[in-house]
Design a protein around this motif. Structure first.
Motif, PDB file in Angstrom:
ATOM      1  N   ALA A  55      54.783  31.888  30.928  1.00  0.00           N
ATOM      2  CA  ALA A  55      55.481  32.835  31.796  1.00  0.00           C
ATOM      3  C   ALA A  55      56.959  32.475  31.963  1.00  0.00           C
ATOM      4  N   GLY A  56      57.372  31.341  31.384  1.00  0.00           N
ATOM      5  CA  GLY A  56      58.777  30.951  31.503  1.00  0.00           C
ATOM      6  C   GLY A  56      59.106  30.334  32.846  1.00  0.00           C
ATOM      7  N   LEU A  57      58.111  29.835  33.548  1.00  0.00           N
ATOM      8  CA  LEU A  57      58.368  29.214  34.847  1.00  0.00           C
ATOM      9  C   LEU A  57      58.598  27.722  34.697  1.00  0.00           C
ATOM     10  N   ARG A  76      60.750  37.815  29.614  1.00  0.00           N
ATOM     11  CA  ARG A  76      60.453  37.942  31.044  1.00  0.00           C
ATOM     12  C   ARG A  76      60.035  39.351  31.458  1.00  0.00           C
ATOM     13  N   GLU A  77      60.745  40.355  30.953  1.00  0.00           N
ATOM     14  CA  GLU A  77      60.453  41.738  31.347  1.00  0.00           C
ATOM     15  C   GLU A  77      59.094  42.204  30.854  1.00  0.00           C
ATOM     16  N   TYR A  81      52.656  38.246  35.562  1.00  0.00           N
ATOM     17  CA  TYR A  81      52.071  36.937  35.860  1.00  0.00           C
ATOM     18  C   TYR A  81      51.586  36.938  37.298  1.00  0.00           C
ATOM     19  N   PRO A  87      51.202  34.345  45.372  1.00  0.00           N
ATOM     20  CA  PRO A  87      52.331  34.356  46.307  1.00  0.00           C
ATOM     21  C   PRO A  87      52.881  35.764  46.480  1.00  0.00           C
ATOM     22  N   LEU A  88      53.028  36.153  47.728  1.00  0.00           N
ATOM     23  CA  LEU A  88      53.666  37.430  48.070  1.00  0.00           C
ATOM     24  C   LEU A  88      54.520  37.129  49.289  1.00  0.00           C
ATOM     25  N   LEU A 144      51.555  44.608  41.696  1.00  0.00           N
ATOM     26  CA  LEU A 144      52.937  44.205  41.431  1.00  0.00           C
ATOM     27  C   LEU A 144      53.106  43.786  39.969  1.00  0.00           C
ATOM     28  N   ALA A 145      52.094  43.079  39.442  1.00  0.00           N
ATOM     29  CA  ALA A 145      52.180  42.622  38.051  1.00  0.00           C
ATOM     30  C   ALA A 145      51.970  43.775  37.071  1.00  0.00           C
ATOM     31  N   LYS A 148      54.918  46.722  36.470  1.00  0.00           N
ATOM     32  CA  LYS A 148      56.053  46.570  35.551  1.00  0.00           C
ATOM     33  C   LYS A 148      55.658  46.860  34.119  1.00  0.00           C
TER      34      LYS A 148
ATOM     35  N   ASN B 128      56.452  28.210  48.744  1.00  0.00           N
ATOM     36  CA  ASN B 128      55.259  29.062  48.722  1.00  0.00           C
ATOM     37  C   ASN B 128      55.150  29.929  47.473  1.00  0.00           C
ATOM     38  N   THR B 130      57.120  32.218  46.139  1.00  0.00           N
ATOM     39  CA  THR B 130      57.697  33.559  46.027  1.00  0.00           C
ATOM     40  C   THR B 130      58.940  33.563  45.132  1.00  0.00           C
ATOM     41  N   LEU B 133      57.549  34.324  41.961  1.00  0.00           N
ATOM     42  CA  LEU B 133      57.198  35.744  41.950  1.00  0.00           C
ATOM     43  C   LEU B 133      58.411  36.555  41.461  1.00  0.00           C
ATOM     44  N   THR B 136      59.048  36.092  37.728  1.00  0.00           N
ATOM     45  CA  THR B 136      58.154  36.814  36.825  1.00  0.00           C
ATOM     46  C   THR B 136      58.285  38.322  37.029  1.00  0.00           C
ATOM     47  N   GLN B 137      59.179  38.722  37.932  1.00  0.00           N
ATOM     48  CA  GLN B 137      59.492  40.144  38.060  1.00  0.00           C
ATOM     49  C   GLN B 137      60.840  40.418  37.389  1.00  0.00           C
ATOM     50  N   SER B 138      61.028  39.873  36.213  1.00  0.00           N
ATOM     51  CA  SER B 138      62.188  40.171  35.362  1.00  0.00           C
ATOM     52  C   SER B 138      63.523  39.650  35.887  1.00  0.00           C
ATOM     53  N   ASN B 318      63.202  24.801  35.024  1.00  0.00           N
ATOM     54  CA  ASN B 318      62.595  26.081  34.675  1.00  0.00           C
ATOM     55  C   ASN B 318      63.170  26.625  33.389  1.00  0.00           C
ATOM     56  N   ALA B 319      62.308  27.274  32.630  1.00  0.00           N
ATOM     57  CA  ALA B 319      62.732  27.842  31.355  1.00  0.00           C
ATOM     58  C   ALA B 319      63.610  29.055  31.596  1.00  0.00           C
TER      59      ALA B 319
END
Lengths: 300, 319
Positions: A55-57, A76-77, A81, A87-88, A144-145, A148, B128, B130, B133, B136-138, B318-319
């Motif tokens: 996921a590139g994290l 990423r787009e 994930y 987490p929200l 949410l996932a 997109k 936490n 987020t 989050l 991963t939302q672009s 982070n990548a």
């Protein structure tokens, strides 16, 4: 057209400099697009690490990972994930959470699809995320996932903490969305039965490496469960065997047809995975589609 | 941005709608930061508005009016000397104390901003999940951090700028009425009425963000960010008086107080008389801007270095 969803070559991740602390080591495999892939393995096997790398994290300590022919950062787009703890942002309402998805994915976001997933759970969009139950949170995180319109969905233990009914509903929603858009899905779990019915591809991660990878059917078909008298099992590869008196039960990876005085049966997927987990020295098996093709995946 | 100059009729009505919403309203990551930190940003706006209210009250409240009346015409024929009431008139002492207290508050914005940035802006999101989050939302981690810093920085710059300008106007009023006395007390005053105060709040933001990125947890980042920002401001403070070459005390063009040549004596006037701090050394009034700009530059450079380190830390993990 790129037909590879994820490809890793010699991928490794170490969280601290201590030598024994590799979460993932020398991990090479390929996942073709369009599959619903179960990522299974015991707790602490490296499943979450692998998903976070894809996921590139996280940045790999060594080796490479590419996603849809790009680095995870570039892809990423295209990636959806959902992390293990979903987490929200607690102070946002469901509607604001989806609005955030829309704002962060300009040009890609499908509000109607996201709202439909929320509505299927009979959730009030004005409700705040902090007041949701575990299953409701999972639903919003999935909305949410999926909103997109990802080409690759990475779900880390998506169905943990859900009651069977909610699990069934959400899995149905997810599979319908994936089928409609041809999305590749990777779902991790340490409970195999959770995924067995929905997945056509399998990655078994254990001890920081991929031990089995490929089409579920092919992997199962490559193995045979034997019962009968004790005898030499060569040339087949013995994954696990148990003897009781003069009787023998063995799970073997076949090399040619089985000839001998044994009764043969096809193992269940669960038997197959448990046998591999109990026998850490059994050789790895990647079917041809799961073998990495390039010497190095795109550098992350 | 879609334009309507195409010779072909637009097939879908959707672009018109998005254009309408995106032109006037914040969108994308900016919307997210504004929405997520709405409460904190409102608290900051409220703080600025209330502080300006306090400044107006100090000046136009009965105590301030009394203090100004006490000193009206002082030093001229038929009136008392300006420093005669300095320590005895209640209204005058109270007003002067309030001026100093406001200066102290302005001086100490940086640790508060650092605590907020460490805990709420960055630390909580890393703790936490987020932040992930958003990633991963672009939104790439670098763009995420850039917006996270830019939006509060804009609010802080405008808010602190308005506060400093207002405080400066209040000090000009008090100087005109001979309320301030040269000496230790104006040390804080003098340095708080220029752009350096704004720079310190931005330094606080940078310190808090770096603390959060290193510690990745809200409460430790709150404590470490506030402590580090406070230590930095304390560490820089003693150097401020010597940032610019000083003149010799006694030079007639420099610090000169009628009736007094000792530190802590006489009436202070930052426009007419002239010193950065006569207790340390003498500075002519026209040194004010260079000293302020040098201090501002040093603080901003420090903040920039910390921001750069923050991006490095983020990039490495982070990548």
């Amino acid at each position: 057209m790129n037909d590879t969803a994820i490809e890793t070559v010699g991928l490794g991740k170490r969280y601290s400099r201590k030598r024994s602390s590799w979460a993932l080591r020398d991990c090479s495999f390929r996942l073709p697009t369009g599959r619903i892939c179960a990522l299974v393995g015991p707790n602490g096997a490296g499943k979450s690490t692998l998903l976070a790398l894809a996921a590139g994290l996280l940045r790999p300590t060594e080796g490479t990972v590419s996603v849809l022919g790009r680095t995870p950062g570039e892809a990423r787009e295209l990636i959806g994930y959902v992390a293990q703890d979903k987490p929200l942002i607690p102070q946002l309402s469901i509607a604001d959470t989806l609005r955030m998805g829309q704002e962060l994915n300009p040009g890609r976001w499908d509000m109607a699809a996201a709202e439909r997933i929320v509505a299927e759970g009979k959730l009030d969009p004005s409700e705040r995320v902090r007041s949701l139950s575990g299953g409701q949170r999972t639903r919003v995180a999935l909305a949410l996932a999926l909103g997109k319109r990802p080409e690759l969905m990475l779900l880390d233990e998506p169905m943990a903490d859900l009651d069977p009914l909610a699990r069934h509903q959400l899995m149905g929603t997810l599979m319908a969305e994936a089928a409609e858009n041809g999305t590749t899905v990777v779902m991790s779990s340490h409970v195999l039965t959770e995924l067995e019915g929905s997945c056509d591809y399998l990655l078994l991660v254990d001890g920081g490496r991929v031990r089995l990878g490929g089409e579920t059917e092919d992997i199962v078909a490559a193995h045979t469960l034997l019962t009968g008298p004790v005898a030499d099992l060569a040339p087949h590869t013995v994954i696990e065997q148990r003897t009781a008196g003069r009787g023998l039960t063995a799970l073997v990876r076949r090399d040619g047809p089985i000839e001998g005085p044994w009764e043969t049966a096809e193992p269940s997927l669960e038997e197959l995975l448990l046998a591999h987990l109990r026998s850490p020295d059994a050789p790895d098996l990647l079917t041809p589609s799961a073998e990495h093709r390039t010497d190095t995946a795109v550098r992350a | 941005m879609s334009t309507s100059t195409s010779p072909h009729p637009a097939p879908a009505p959707a672009p018109a709608k998005t254009a309408k919403t995106s032109r006037l309203r914040p969108s994308g990551q900016l919307w997210t930061v504004l929405r997520l930190h709405r409460t904190a940003l409102w608290v900051w706006v409220a703080f600025v508005v209330i502080s300006i209210g306090v400044l107006l009250w100090v000046r136009y409240g009965s105590t301030g009016v009394d203090a100004a009346a006490t000193l009206a015409g002082c030093g001229t024929a038929g009136h008392r000397a300006c420093d005669e009431w300095m320590w005895s008139d209640t209204a005058l002492v109270t007003t002067r104390d309030r001026l100093l207290e406001i200066g102290q508050v302005l001086r100490n914005l940086a640790p508060v901003v650092a605590a907020w940035a460490g805990a709420a802006l960055i630390g909580r999101e890393l703790e936490n999940g987020t932040a992930e989050l958003a990633w991963t939302q672009s939104v790439s981690p670098a763009r995420w951090l850039a917006t996270k810093l830019a939006v509060p920085a804009a609010f802080l710059t405008v808010g602190a700028g308005v506060l400093v300008a207002s405080y400066r106007m209040l000090l000009d009023w008090s100087v005109t009425h001979h309320m301030l006395r040269a000496g230790y007390e104006k040390y804080t005053l003098y340095f708080n009425i220029g752009p350096a105060t704004v720079a310190y709040t931005l330094l606080g933001l940078a310190v808090g963000a770096l603390a959060a990125l290193l510690l990745r947890r809200a409460v430790p980042a709150l404590v470490a960010g506030a402590a580090a920002a406070w230590l930095l401001t304390v560490a820089i403070a003693p150097w401020r008086g010597s940032l610019w070459p000083v003149g010799a005390v006694g030079d007639s063009s420099l610090w000169h107080l009628p009736g007094s040549d000792s530190c802590g004596g006489g009436i202070y006037n930052h426009n007419l008389i002239d010193s950065v701090d006569p207790c340390i050394s003498a500075q002519p009034a026209d040194h004010y801007l260079p000293v302020q700009l040098v201090e501002t530059g040093i603080v901003l450079a420090l903040a920039a270095v910390l921001v750069l380190i923050s991006f490095r830390v983020l990039h490495r993990r982070n990548a």
